[in-house]
Design a protein around this motif. Sequence first.
Motif, PDB file in Angstrom:
ATOM      1  N   THR A  32      -3.205   4.113 -21.954  1.00 17.16           N
ATOM      2  CA  THR A  32      -3.415   4.479 -20.551  1.00 17.16           C
ATOM      3  C   THR A  32      -4.882   4.338 -20.169  1.00 17.16           C
ATOM      4  O   THR A  32      -5.220   3.844 -19.084  1.00 17.16           O
ATOM      5  N   PHE A  33      -5.764   4.747 -21.060  1.00 16.01           N
ATOM      6  CA  PHE A  33      -7.196   4.573 -20.809  1.00 16.01           C
ATOM      7  C   PHE A  33      -7.552   3.092 -20.705  1.00 16.01           C
ATOM      8  O   PHE A  33      -8.300   2.674 -19.811  1.00 16.01           O
ATOM      9  N   GLY A  34      -6.998   2.286 -21.621  1.00 13.32           N
ATOM     10  CA  GLY A  34      -7.239   0.843 -21.577  1.00 13.32           C
ATOM     11  C   GLY A  34      -6.733   0.215 -20.298  1.00 13.32           C
ATOM     12  O   GLY A  34      -7.380  -0.668 -19.724  1.00 13.32           O
ATOM     13  N   GLU A  35      -5.573   0.664 -19.812  1.00 10.50           N
ATOM     14  CA  GLU A  35      -5.028   0.152 -18.561  1.00 10.50           C
ATOM     15  C   GLU A  35      -5.952   0.478 -17.391  1.00 10.50           C
ATOM     16  O   GLU A  35      -6.226  -0.377 -16.535  1.00 10.50           O
ATOM     17  N   GLY A  36      -6.444   1.711 -17.337  1.00  9.90           N
ATOM     18  CA  GLY A  36      -7.339   2.098 -16.254  1.00  9.90           C
ATOM     19  C   GLY A  36      -8.623   1.291 -16.255  1.00  9.90           C
ATOM     20  O   GLY A  36      -9.081   0.817 -15.203  1.00  9.90           O
ATOM     21  N   VAL A  37      -9.212   1.113 -17.430  1.00  9.07           N
ATOM     22  CA  VAL A  37     -10.446   0.334 -17.534  1.00  9.07           C
ATOM     23  C   VAL A  37     -10.195  -1.125 -17.150  1.00  9.07           C
ATOM     24  O   VAL A  37     -11.024  -1.769 -16.513  1.00  9.07           O
ATOM     25  N   CYS A  38      -9.026  -1.637 -17.538  1.00  8.84           N
ATOM     26  CA  CYS A  38      -8.673  -3.025 -17.218  1.00  8.84           C
ATOM     27  C   CYS A  38      -8.578  -3.234 -15.707  1.00  8.84           C
ATOM     28  O   CYS A  38      -9.066  -4.233 -15.171  1.00  8.84           O
ATOM     29  N   VAL A  39      -7.951  -2.303 -15.010  1.00 11.58           N
ATOM     30  CA  VAL A  39      -7.827  -2.396 -13.551  1.00 11.58           C
ATOM     31  C   VAL A  39      -9.210  -2.331 -12.895  1.00 11.58           C
ATOM     32  O   VAL A  39      -9.512  -3.101 -11.968  1.00 11.58           O
ATOM     33  N   ALA A  40     -10.050  -1.425 -13.361  1.00  9.90           N
ATOM     34  CA  ALA A  40     -11.402  -1.313 -12.807  1.00  9.90           C
ATOM     35  C   ALA A  40     -12.201  -2.598 -13.037  1.00  9.90           C
ATOM     36  O   ALA A  40     -12.923  -3.064 -12.150  1.00  9.90           O
TER      37      ALA A  40
END
Length: 444
Positions: free
Chosen positions: A331-339
Amino acid sequence: MAFNELLDQVGGLGRFQILQVLSLISIMVVAFPQALLENFTAAVPDHRCWVPLLDNHTASGNASDVLSQDALLRVSIPLDAKLRPEKCRRFTHPQWQLLYLNGTSPSTNEPDTEPCVDGWVYDRSSSVSTTVTQWDLVCESESLTSVLRFLLMAGMMVGNIVFGHLTDRWLAESARWLIVANKSQEALKELKKAAHKNGVKNVGDTLTMEVVRSTMKEELEAAVTKPSPWDLFRASILLKQILLLSFVRFANSMLFYGLNLHIHHLGNNIFLIQCLFGLVNILANCVALLALNYIGRRVSQVLLMFLMGISILAITFVPQEMDTLRVVLSTFGEGVCVATLLCSITQGNELIPTSFRATGLGIIAICGNFGAALSPLMMILRMYSEPLPWIIYGILSIVAGLSVLLLPETRNQPLPDYIQDVKNKARASTKAEREDSLDKVTRF
């Protein structure tokens, strides 16, 4: 910039711009979830080989009266390295002696096994039917699910190319681009339309062709010479920037869809993970806006892509049993990816000059779509090593982050309209660096 003066006359950020943004959001809300449906329509449930003792009611009638389902499963299906029933093999004949042995005790003679020649039995508690259960895309055929996802993403790539041209027939062009393209009459018409929607009154008296021509005098003089799309490739500085932006978008898209299309590899509850991904996307966009405004485009991307790579690499070291930690990291990786994706799009829009922006962004978008299409095929590498796709994703993110350092910072910089603007900016930057280095040397 001169064009900003015209924008102020039509109302700046008003109703017209808000309606444009809302219309784009409504399209994305409808279109984007179609790709994520694969997580549910192509979900891979728990499965095992079909065996007569358990699944043929005629043959299993007497045995099931005496033995439990677990006992019948034990004599019919071998255990894997983690002492769980194999998903792709079964015993050739029932191994009754296993009922009298400890499940962890070694056997001197390994029983013969065979593939699931009679098909599979699926756990339908969460999904009644998927494409996987419909066509038995498991075990030897598991790689076909990646091929299906690749075809989906490839279709989206082709659709973006084809319908990107078709939209020019009904979407209004940017007034800035119309002026740069020497279409000042059409630009004036679009500016008046924006002013009317923004509630600016008597715009016809203040916004005339004479005002546009006097305000955008330099741009109109430069627009007399119509640029060729091939000029984009003849300008080395611009070509370098487009290649770097394309590589970064390729990596961003591959990681984004690599995470979003394979959430069943990241945790047991795909519904929970999908909800968490949706929530973190909203937060990630807010974080990206803050980072872009206070840290800058280049530094933000480098930091975020490093964090993304580290979080994805960390997943490979977390055992499957630690489901909560795997979900948190993903989930953290997904958020960073979107940013990171938002930062990349912003910098691309600010680096490419207006006269070539549509062509340049089109090239970058195609590279991003190509990365998205390749992301499902990376999962085929799991046949050779379980963590290999995630290792590649993590390393690719870090390398792409390093490549961003070769791009100039664009925060608080005017948008370039022509290739010459990009060249002038590069010369000014080089001159400033030389003067700075000379100043440091003369101090000693």
